[in-house]
Each structure stands twice: as C-alpha cells, then as structure tokens.
Write an enzyme that holds these catalytic residues in place. Structure first.
Site, PDB file in Angstrom:
ATOM      1  N   GLY A  12       0.834  -1.208   0.000  1.00 42.58           N
ATOM      2  CA  GLY A  12       0.000   0.000   0.000  1.00 42.58           C
ATOM      3  C   GLY A  12       0.866   1.253   0.000  1.00 42.58           C
ATOM      4  CE  LYS A  76      -5.678  -7.843  -2.489  1.00 41.74           C
ATOM      5  NZ  LYS A  76      -5.644  -6.394  -2.310  1.00 41.74           N
ATOM      6  N   GLY A 114       6.422  -3.030   2.933  1.00 38.50           N
ATOM      7  CA  GLY A 114       6.063  -3.606   4.225  1.00 38.50           C
ATOM      8  C   GLY A 114       6.379  -5.104   4.250  1.00 38.50           C
ATOM      9  CB  THR A 137       3.597  -0.418   6.837  1.00 38.06           C
ATOM     10  OG1 THR A 137       2.238  -0.494   7.307  1.00 38.06           O
ATOM     11  CG2 THR A 137       4.484  -0.905   7.954  1.00 38.06           C
ATOM     12  CG  ASP A 139      -0.695  -1.166   8.762  1.00 41.65           C
ATOM     13  OD1 ASP A 139      -1.530  -0.246   8.705  1.00 41.65           O
ATOM     14  OD2 ASP A 139      -0.660  -2.114   7.944  1.00 41.65           O
ATOM     15  NE  ARG A 174     -25.382  13.132  17.007  1.00 40.67           N
ATOM     16  CZ  ARG A 174     -25.453  13.685  15.820  1.00 40.67           C
ATOM     17  NH1 ARG A 174     -24.380  13.780  15.061  1.00 40.67           N
ATOM     18  NH2 ARG A 174     -26.604  14.135  15.360  1.00 40.67           N
ATOM     19  N   GLY A 182      -4.524  -0.275  10.368  1.00 36.89           N
ATOM     20  CA  GLY A 182      -3.504  -0.882  11.233  1.00 36.89           C
ATOM     21  C   GLY A 182      -3.373  -2.384  11.072  1.00 36.89           C
ATOM     22  CG  LEU A 280      -9.593  10.452   4.253  1.00 35.96           C
ATOM     23  CD1 LEU A 280     -10.581  11.094   5.208  1.00 35.96           C
ATOM     24  CD2 LEU A 280      -9.257  11.423   3.119  1.00 35.96           C
ATOM     25  NE  ARG A 282      -2.554   2.959   1.728  1.00 36.49           N
ATOM     26  CZ  ARG A 282      -3.128   1.871   1.203  1.00 36.49           C
ATOM     27  NH1 ARG A 282      -3.499   0.894   2.004  1.00 36.49           N
ATOM     28  NH2 ARG A 282      -3.315   1.772  -0.080  1.00 36.49           N
TER      29      ARG A 282
HETATM   30  O1  F6P Z   1      -1.051  -2.050   5.334  1.00 37.64           O
HETATM   31  C1  F6P Z   1      -1.537  -0.774   5.070  1.00 37.64           C
HETATM   32  C2  F6P Z   1      -3.038  -0.770   4.994  1.00 37.64           C
HETATM   33  O2  F6P Z   1      -3.476   0.560   4.804  1.00 37.64           O
HETATM   34  C3  F6P Z   1      -3.754  -1.404   6.172  1.00 37.64           C
HETATM   35  O3  F6P Z   1      -3.788  -0.581   7.302  1.00 37.64           O
HETATM   36  C4  F6P Z   1      -5.086  -1.723   5.575  1.00 37.64           C
HETATM   37  O4  F6P Z   1      -5.702  -2.819   6.232  1.00 37.64           O
HETATM   38  C5  F6P Z   1      -4.753  -2.106   4.156  1.00 37.64           C
HETATM   39  O5  F6P Z   1      -3.486  -1.533   3.875  1.00 37.64           O
HETATM   40  C6  F6P Z   1      -5.744  -1.621   3.132  1.00 37.64           C
HETATM   41  O6  F6P Z   1      -5.357  -2.055   1.890  1.00 37.64           O
HETATM   42  P1  F6P Z   1      -6.062  -1.619   0.515  1.00 37.64           P
HETATM   43  O7  F6P Z   1      -5.441  -0.324   0.091  1.00 37.64           O
HETATM   44  O8  F6P Z   1      -5.733  -2.747  -0.407  1.00 37.64           O
HETATM   45  O9  F6P Z   1      -7.516  -1.468   0.800  1.00 37.64           O
END
Ligand code: F6P
Length: 361
Positions: A12, A76, A114, A137, A139, A174, A182, A280, A282
């Site tokens: 990612g 992927k 990562g 990452t 995360d 609320r 993460g 948001l 990332r």
């Molecule tokens: O590993 C980074 C991450 O943003 C995770 O926090 C999240 O679960 C995943 O990637 C989301 O991946 P994608 O961009 O494929 O939805």
C-alpha cells in the site's frame, strides 16, 4: 561498486515513499556515481515486457512533499496472491524477474515496502541477488524497526480526525466511533487515541467486551460528560470473536466501527455515529518527520548497498538508522504490548481499553 541499481515500491502507498526514492537517487548518483532505474508497479515492473524508468536527480526534483509513489505500487499481483483467504507468495516469477534484471544490467535492488514486499525481497536475496530493504507502512507493524515511515503522518491525520469528531460529540452529546487502519495491530489507534484524547481505545491486542465499553460511557455521564469518543483499530476483536472483514476472500478488514456504533446505541440508547477514516490515513503529503525518516532511510540503504551489504533492511533503533537482516524484519509482526508503558499511561489517565476486567487495571 554497483554501476546500476533498481528501486521499487511495493504494498500500500504510504506518505514518505517519494522521500525515500529521492534520497536514494541523490545518494546513489551524487555520492557513488551509480545509475538508478525505477521499477514501476512494484515487482510487476520486472516481469514480462518490463516497466522501467531512468531515475535522474532532475526526475526526483520536487517530489519530497508528494504523497503516493512516483513509481506506482501494487499490494497484489503475480508475486503476491490471496488464495483461500491467505496471502501466498509463489516462487515462480523470480526466475523471470532475475533474467529481466540481468538483461537490463541491474545489479542490485532497493526494495521499499512492508511485510509482504520485504518477504518477496528476501526471495531475491535467497537466490543470491543483492537487496536492501526499506521499512514502509502506516501500520508500524514491522518487527526489527522501532518505526516505519508513513506511521507518523497517519497518526497526525487520525489525531486530527479525533479532534474534529470531538466537537460534534460534545455539541450533540453523542458517542462518536472512529475506525482506523492498522491491519492486525493497534499502533495507529493507540497513538492517535492518546494524542486525540479518546475515551475508549479498542485494539486487536486487547479483545473488548461491550459491557466494558458501555460502562465507560455511563461512567463519563456520571462524571458530567454526556459524550464519548471511541477509536477502534480495524482489526479489533470482541472477546471470543474473530476480527471483522469487509471482504474476507481478499483479507480486507473493516466493519468493526459500525458494529460498535450499532451496539453501543442499542444498549445505551445514546445517539451514535461511526466514521471510517480509511485511505485518508495513507494519502497526501508526508509530515516533517516522515520526510526526514524517509530521506535518512533512503540514503542509508544506498550506503549499505555501496558497502556491499546484502539481504538487509535499514531500521530505526534509538533514533539511529542501523541495518538488520531482512529475515528478522519479516519473521513476525510487531504488536502493541498490552502490558507496555503506553497502554499503562493511557489507563492511568482514564482511557479504557474495554477489556472484560478493565476495572482491575
Ligand atoms: O497495510 C496498510 C493498509 O493501509 C492497512 O492498514 C489496511 O488494512 C490495508 O493496507 C488496506 O489495503 P487496501 O489499500 O488494499 O484497501
């Protein structure tokens, strides 16, 4: 000394990727006279027809504050597939990749990524190809480094999210739930929860019970606060249950925030809302720390290659960048220590993790 090195970004996107690329290119060209080739779309770029681009100092000029990666990325593909809900890294395309690298006279690789990406880098090392990894990452779940770049920007964004939700929570009395990323660790939730003054932090490392969540909501009401802010990591689990997925086949976590909102509203009768912060966290420009860390990682990775180090990853330890074996970096994910200092501090200042026996802590 290598004459030509390849640089790729995998997994990612994370804020700071371009800072690493820029520093690696400037160091490789300026300090060691190497030529740099950018491999596009992660390892996919060295398969088939190949997608390679010459990286010059001019090409990387102005990219430091830019989000994403100028090289493109994939989480992927041919090197990394999901089979029966599990991430599988097939061995097959390595031969093709190695032959393409040879054809293009690329003698070593800087792999920025990562856990999954670095596991693939390890396979190149196992086949004798020189590789140095850079830990990326949001995360922050890579063992062998105290911090990954991207994480600090993500917690800035999550903290701002909590600050903004706070005003609605307080104005409307609320319960506001914010779901953060993460994967299977709670670093983003824990750090932003502390920085953004959450009342409840739910992380995968401490399974939660609704009894405890609700107890906290009522306790706050008794003390005169009619609102509650909850930050929940996407991988958080209710006691006795598994993590929740939006798409289990593709291992896409999500849904726990809405699950909590729904049940808290049902049990307490209090109006509740859920916000999923999602990508948001990332996207966009890296903060100053990630620009600095990415830059230091990029330059140190090239210096490691120039020294002849192989199969290693640059890592942060006590504020200094060191080198560790790639194998250590991918051996296990780094989880929040449920008995650690930061969790203790959070509890001491009144934050609940909603463990079934929360009051005992
Ligand atoms: O590993 C980074 C991450 O943003 C995770 O926090 C999240 O679960 C995943 O990637 C989301 O991946 P994608 O961009 O494929 O939805």
């Amino acid at each position: 000394m290598y004459k030509k090195i390849g640089i790729l970004t995998g997994g990612g996107d994370a804020p700071g990727l371009n800072a690493v690329i820029r520093a690696a290119v400037r160091t490789a060209i300026g300090e060691f006279g190497m030529r740099c080739i950018g491999i596009e779309d992660s390892f996919e770029g060295i398969l088939g027809e190949t997608q390679l681009t010459k990286l010059t100092t001019k090409k990387v000029s102005g990219i430091l504050p830019r989000g994403g990666t100028i090289l493109g990325t994939r989480n992927k593909g041919s090197f990394c597939k999901i089979v029966d809900g599990k991430m599988v890294i097939p061995d097959m395309p390595i031969d093709e990749a190695l032959s393409n690298l040879k054809k293009n006279k690329i003698e070593a690789l800087i792999v920025i990524g990562g856990e999954g990406t670095l596991a693939i880098a390890q396979q190149f090392h196992n086949r004798g190809f020189p590789v140095v990894g850079v830990p990326k990452t949001i995360d922050n779940d890579l063992s062998a480094t105290e911090l990954t770049f991207g994480f600090m920007t993500a917690i800035d964004i999550a903290t701002e999210g909590l600050d903004r939700l706070h005003t609605t929570a307080a104005s409307h009395d609320r319960v506001m739930v914010m779901e953060v990323m993460g994967r299977n660790t709670g670093w983003i939730a824990l750090h932003s929860g502390l920085a953004g003054s959450a009342d409840v932090i739910l992380i995968p490392e401490i399974p939660f019970s609704f009894d405890s969540v609700v107890k906290k909501v009522y306790e706050r009401e008794r003390n005169g606060s009619e609102f509650t802010n909850i930050v929940v990591a996407e991988g958080a689990k209710e006691v006795g249950r598994d993590e929740m997925y939006l798409d289990e086949g593709n291992l896409r976590l999500g849904g726990v925030g809405e699950y909590i909102r729904h049940n808290v509203e049902r049990i307490t009768g209090k109006e509740s809302r859920c916000v999923v912060l999602g990508h948001l966290q990332r996207g966009g420009s890296p903060n100053a720390f990630d620009r600095m860390l990415g830059t230091n990682f990029g330059a140190c990775a090239v210096r490691a290659l120039a020294r002849g180090q192989k199969g290693e990853m640059v890592a942060l330890k006590s504020g200094k960048v060191i080198n560790v074996p790639l194998a250590d970096a991918t051996a296990a994910i780094k989880c929040v220590n449920a008995e650690g200092q930061l969790v203790r501090t959070a509890r001491d200042i009144g934050i609940s993790f909603a463990a079934p026996n929360e009051e005992d802590f």
